[in-house]
Write a protein that holds these residues in place. Structure first.
Motif, PDB file in Angstrom:
ATOM      1  N   GLU A 120     -22.096  14.708 139.563  1.00 22.87           N
ATOM      2  CA  GLU A 120     -20.985  14.206 140.375  1.00 22.87           C
ATOM      3  C   GLU A 120     -20.192  13.123 139.641  1.00 22.87           C
ATOM      4  O   GLU A 120     -18.965  13.078 139.711  1.00 22.87           O
ATOM      5  CB  GLU A 120     -21.507  13.650 141.698  1.00 22.87           C
ATOM      6  N   VAL A 121     -20.891  12.255 138.951  1.00 23.71           N
ATOM      7  CA  VAL A 121     -20.220  11.188 138.192  1.00 23.71           C
ATOM      8  C   VAL A 121     -19.384  11.798 137.069  1.00 23.71           C
ATOM      9  O   VAL A 121     -18.232  11.402 136.854  1.00 23.71           O
ATOM     10  CB  VAL A 121     -21.245  10.167 137.645  1.00 23.71           C
ATOM     11  N   ASN A 122     -19.929  12.779 136.378  1.00 18.06           N
ATOM     12  CA  ASN A 122     -19.160  13.445 135.311  1.00 18.06           C
ATOM     13  C   ASN A 122     -17.917  14.132 135.868  1.00 18.06           C
ATOM     14  O   ASN A 122     -16.848  14.090 135.253  1.00 18.06           O
ATOM     15  CB  ASN A 122     -20.026  14.452 134.555  1.00 18.06           C
ATOM     16  N   ALA A 123     -18.041  14.757 137.037  1.00 19.29           N
ATOM     17  CA  ALA A 123     -16.879  15.401 137.665  1.00 19.29           C
ATOM     18  C   ALA A 123     -15.827  14.362 138.027  1.00 19.29           C
ATOM     19  O   ALA A 123     -14.623  14.574 137.798  1.00 19.29           O
ATOM     20  CB  ALA A 123     -17.319  16.175 138.912  1.00 19.29           C
ATOM     21  N   ALA A 124     -16.250  13.231 138.580  1.00 16.27           N
ATOM     22  CA  ALA A 124     -15.316  12.158 138.934  1.00 16.27           C
ATOM     23  C   ALA A 124     -14.639  11.607 137.687  1.00 16.27           C
ATOM     24  O   ALA A 124     -13.425  11.339 137.693  1.00 16.27           O
ATOM     25  CB  ALA A 124     -16.040  11.049 139.687  1.00 16.27           C
ATOM     26  N   ARG A 125     -15.381  11.456 136.605  1.00 21.17           N
ATOM     27  CA  ARG A 125     -14.808  10.966 135.354  1.00 21.17           C
ATOM     28  C   ARG A 125     -13.753  11.937 134.823  1.00 21.17           C
ATOM     29  O   ARG A 125     -12.677  11.512 134.396  1.00 21.17           O
ATOM     30  CB  ARG A 125     -15.895  10.786 134.298  1.00 21.17           C
ATOM     31  N   SER A 126     -14.074  13.212 134.856  1.00 20.21           N
ATOM     32  CA  SER A 126     -13.124  14.227 134.382  1.00 20.21           C
ATOM     33  C   SER A 126     -11.851  14.215 135.213  1.00 20.21           C
ATOM     34  O   SER A 126     -10.741  14.265 134.682  1.00 20.21           O
ATOM     35  CB  SER A 126     -13.755  15.618 134.428  1.00 20.21           C
ATOM     36  N   GLU A 127     -12.031  14.141 136.532  1.00 25.14           N
ATOM     37  CA  GLU A 127     -10.873  14.109 137.419  1.00 25.14           C
ATOM     38  C   GLU A 127     -10.018  12.874 137.146  1.00 25.14           C
ATOM     39  O   GLU A 127      -8.801  12.951 137.042  1.00 25.14           O
ATOM     40  CB  GLU A 127     -11.326  14.133 138.883  1.00 25.14           C
ATOM     41  N   TYR A 128     -10.649  11.739 137.003  1.00 31.51           N
ATOM     42  CA  TYR A 128      -9.940  10.491 136.729  1.00 31.51           C
ATOM     43  C   TYR A 128      -9.188  10.596 135.398  1.00 31.51           C
ATOM     44  O   TYR A 128      -8.023  10.208 135.298  1.00 31.51           O
ATOM     45  CB  TYR A 128     -10.922   9.329 136.695  1.00 31.51           C
ATOM     46  N   ASP A 129      -9.879  11.088 134.384  1.00 31.21           N
ATOM     47  CA  ASP A 129      -9.273  11.200 133.056  1.00 31.21           C
ATOM     48  C   ASP A 129      -8.083  12.155 133.064  1.00 31.21           C
ATOM     49  O   ASP A 129      -7.075  11.902 132.396  1.00 31.21           O
ATOM     50  CB  ASP A 129     -10.304  11.650 132.008  1.00 31.21           C
ATOM     51  N   ASN A 130      -8.186  13.244 133.819  1.00 35.42           N
ATOM     52  CA  ASN A 130      -7.082  14.206 133.894  1.00 35.42           C
ATOM     53  C   ASN A 130      -5.869  13.619 134.610  1.00 35.42           C
ATOM     54  O   ASN A 130      -4.733  13.895 134.245  1.00 35.42           O
ATOM     55  CB  ASN A 130      -7.525  15.488 134.603  1.00 35.42           C
ATOM     56  N   VAL A 131      -6.099  12.803 135.635  1.00 43.17           N
ATOM     57  CA  VAL A 131      -5.006  12.187 136.390  1.00 43.17           C
ATOM     58  C   VAL A 131      -4.425  11.016 135.598  1.00 43.17           C
ATOM     59  O   VAL A 131      -3.206  10.804 135.584  1.00 43.17           O
ATOM     60  CB  VAL A 131      -5.495  11.713 137.777  1.00 43.17           C
ATOM     61  N   SER A 132      -5.276  10.251 134.931  1.00 43.44           N
ATOM     62  CA  SER A 132      -4.854   9.035 134.254  1.00 43.44           C
ATOM     63  C   SER A 132      -4.243   9.277 132.870  1.00 43.44           C
ATOM     64  O   SER A 132      -3.566   8.404 132.341  1.00 43.44           O
ATOM     65  CB  SER A 132      -6.028   8.083 134.086  1.00 43.44           C
ATOM     66  N   THR A 133      -4.503  10.419 132.281  1.00 41.32           N
ATOM     67  CA  THR A 133      -4.013  10.701 130.937  1.00 41.32           C
ATOM     68  C   THR A 133      -2.613  11.317 131.030  1.00 41.32           C
ATOM     69  O   THR A 133      -2.435  12.352 131.673  1.00 41.32           O
ATOM     70  CB  THR A 133      -4.967  11.666 130.197  1.00 41.32           C
ATOM     71  N   PRO A 134      -1.634  10.680 130.380  1.00 42.21           N
ATOM     72  CA  PRO A 134      -0.282  11.270 130.407  1.00 42.21           C
ATOM     73  C   PRO A 134      -0.245  12.574 129.607  1.00 42.21           C
ATOM     74  O   PRO A 134      -0.923  12.696 128.593  1.00 42.21           O
ATOM     75  CB  PRO A 134       0.605  10.210 129.745  1.00 42.21           C
ATOM     76  N   ALA A 135       0.520  13.523 130.094  1.00 46.64           N
ATOM     77  CA  ALA A 135       0.601  14.836 129.444  1.00 46.64           C
ATOM     78  C   ALA A 135       1.467  14.815 128.213  1.00 46.64           C
ATOM     79  O   ALA A 135       2.265  14.019 127.937  1.00 46.64           O
ATOM     80  CB  ALA A 135       1.139  15.865 130.425  1.00 46.64           C
TER      81      ALA A 135
END
Length: 135
Positions: A120-135
């Motif tokens: 669950e923590v890894n999923a939250a990290r991935s989600e955060y990183d995908n939202v926080s990282t500019p495309a």
């Protein structure tokens, strides 16, 4: 100097160990027990006394220097004892003290929580990183 009542002295003493205060000595202890090597050593010693080499094999990735420092700090804090048996070669065992035993359920619960919720923590990290990282 004004005289203080017993209740005021007790209140002052209780305040002295408020970890939210910058000068609180409990902060040093919290820092120590939150260290990953400390947590792993304490949980490893739950099974009973162990030799240095047993701990080194059980705790993957810990360097000799870090394991030695961790064991010394835990001994200094009264959480484990170091017993030397004179033999050839000398046998050194590490064991939790009564004080260390009281900390074990808390540290074990945190270790178990981390193992249980890592997905669950890894999923939250991935989600955060995908939202926080500019495309």
């Amino acid at each position: 100097m004004p005289t203080r009542t017993a209740a005021q002295r007790r209140e002052d003493a209780a305040r002295a160990y408020d970890a939210f205060l910058a000068t609180c000595p409990a902060r040093q202890l919290l820092d120590r027990i939150s260290d990953k090597w400390v947590s792993l050593v304490l949980v490893a010693l739950a099974d009973g006394p162990q030799r240095y080499s047993d701990l080194s094999r059980r705790i993957a990735g810990v360097s000799q220097k870090m394991l030695t420092q961790t064991l010394r700090s835990l001994e200094r804090d009264g959480l484990l004892t170091r017993s030397v048996t004179p033999s050839v070669p000398v046998r050194v065992d590490y064991q939790l003290t009564e004080l260390g035993q009281t900390l074990l359920p808390l540290i074990s619960a945190i270790k178990t929580w981390a193992e249980t919720h890592m997905t669950e923590v890894n999923a939250a990290r991935s989600e955060y990183d995908n939202v926080s990282t500019p495309a």
